[in-house]
Enzyme design. Structure first.
Site, PDB file in Angstrom:
ATOM      1  N   LYS A  54      -9.450   1.964  -2.063  1.00 59.27           N
ATOM      2  CA  LYS A  54      -7.968   1.805  -1.528  1.00 59.27           C
ATOM      3  C   LYS A  54      -8.061   1.443  -0.391  1.00 59.27           C
ATOM      4  O   LYS A  54      -7.141   0.637   0.399  1.00 59.27           O
ATOM      5  CB  LYS A  54      -7.353   3.040  -1.955  1.00 59.27           C
ATOM      6  N   GLN A  98      -5.090  12.053  -3.571  1.00 62.45           N
ATOM      7  CA  GLN A  98      -6.040  11.893  -4.560  1.00 62.45           C
ATOM      8  C   GLN A  98      -6.444  12.867  -5.432  1.00 62.45           C
ATOM      9  O   GLN A  98      -6.716  14.108  -4.781  1.00 62.45           O
ATOM     10  CB  GLN A  98      -7.390  11.264  -3.506  1.00 62.45           C
ATOM     11  N   ASP A 124       2.332   6.832  -5.794  1.00 65.13           N
ATOM     12  CA  ASP A 124       1.755   7.045  -6.953  1.00 65.13           C
ATOM     13  C   ASP A 124       2.600   7.344  -8.214  1.00 65.13           C
ATOM     14  O   ASP A 124       2.311   7.499  -9.235  1.00 65.13           O
ATOM     15  CB  ASP A 124       0.589   8.195  -6.882  1.00 65.13           C
TER      16      ASP A 124
END
Ligand code: NDP
Length: 313
Positions: A54, A98, A124
């Protein structure tokens, strides 16, 4: 006949090209690129790889991306404090935590952390407000993997409205938002999971079959109606020679790769499904690259929306 390959890598490159003028305009206008803050707690090896990919993609596309690391011993309060700092940061338009979080943080920690991200920066789309808005079909920022799948289906002109879509997997990050996005495009949606009896029979009814399970090669040809579109979200690292041999015939380049490296990345869909499906995503090179492209797209959208709301204030 072999299924048409739905090339996620190519679409991801096209999406980045399409984003470039908007990105340049934002950067010029605001004197800074859109910024993404990535929080990584602990040292989970798979998470390290995901985060590295990412950061690399964001850097290459000229976004700002900052990695904020916490040790595996960090407390829930530590990570919430970090999220709070990023919530208040002017340089960060998107925040990504994450998963998985270290087990020691306790059950429920992950959702508490997702919910602590301000919805305007929830790139997200895992926070409760983002999910609620998606359920009501007035989405703001939506989970990247299912958004990438929808982008692929639409651009590849796969008919969705009125078709039967079967989603195998009901996780909050893939299966559920995937099902909702298909529903909002007027598909008739069935969600399957580990307690679903007659899985092959239900999957065989699908015009669009999405596998988001995490079981290498679970979806075999007998799960698939001839001509169906098959989307393989799964990412599984196979290290067992017997499993690799069951997935690839002798002489197949992926089996050769496995023999050389001792592991191979495969999806949830058995490669033999290509003989039955009408169109299919490969692994690697299918859904994975799209997930990262949509993360950048969400960060750009978040940056533009924040700038517009500041301008109105
Ligand atoms: P989860 O483990 O959270 O969810 C898996 C789902 O599959 C669960 O709903 C589970 O059912 C269901 N399931 C498990 N076994 C079976 C079975 N035998 N038959 C039917 N259903 C089953 O996984 P995620 O949703 O997070 O991820 C799924 C896969 O997608 C993984 O391989 C992951 O690595 C990959 N992934 C790929 C991404 C990409 O960018 N390409 C991004 C995110 C994930 P139940 O709820 O009953 O337990």
């Amino acid at each position: 006949m072999a299924a048409r390959v739905l090339d996620g890598r190519a679409l991801a490159a096209r999406l980045r090209e399409e984003m470039a003028p908007r990105l340049a305009a934002f950067t010029q206008r605001h004197g800074r690129p859109p910024g993404l803050g990535i929080v990584l707690a602990g040292n989970d090896p798979a998470s390290e790889v995901y985060v590295r990919n990412k950061l690399k993609a964001a850097g290459e596309a000229a976004f700002r991306a900052d990695l904020e690391r916490l040790p595996a011993t960090a407390s829930l309060a530590d990570i919430l404090a970090l999220v709070e700092r990023l919530n208040g940061s002017d340089a960060h338009d998107g925040i990504l935590v994450q998963s998985p979080l270290p087990k020691a943080m306790g059950a429920g920690a992950q959702q508490r952390v997702f919910d602590a991200i301000v919805p305007d920066k929830d790139v997200d789309g895992f926070g409760a407000e983002s999910v609620g808005l998606l359920v009501q079909n007035r989405p703001k920022l939506v989970a990247c993997t299912p958004t990438g799948v929808m982008e692929l289906l639409v651009r590849e002109k796969i008919p969705i409205a009125g078709r039967h879509a079967v989603v195998v997997g009901r996780s909050d990050i893939v299966g559920k938002p995937m099902a909702l996005l298909l529903l909002h495009r007027d598909a008739t949606v069935t969600i399957c999971h580990s307690k679903t009896p007659n899985l092959p029979e239900i999957c065989r009814q699908a015009d669009i079959l999405v596998a988001a399970v995490g079981r290498a090669g679970l979806v075999t040809s007998d799960f698939v109606k001839r001509g169906a579109t098959v989307i393989d979200v799964g990412m599984n690292t196979v290290t067992d020679p017997a499993v690799a041999a069951a997935l690839f015939p002798d002489g197949h380049p992926r089996l050769e790769l496995f023999r050389k490296k001792g592991s191979v990345l495969v999806g949830d869909v058995h490669p033999g499904v290509a003989d039955v499906a009408g169109a299919m995503t490969p692994v690697p090179g299918g859904v994975g690259p799209l997930t990262i492209a949509m993360l950048l797209m969400n960060t750009l959208r978040a940056a533009e929306a924040r700038a517009a709301s500041h301008a109105r204030a």
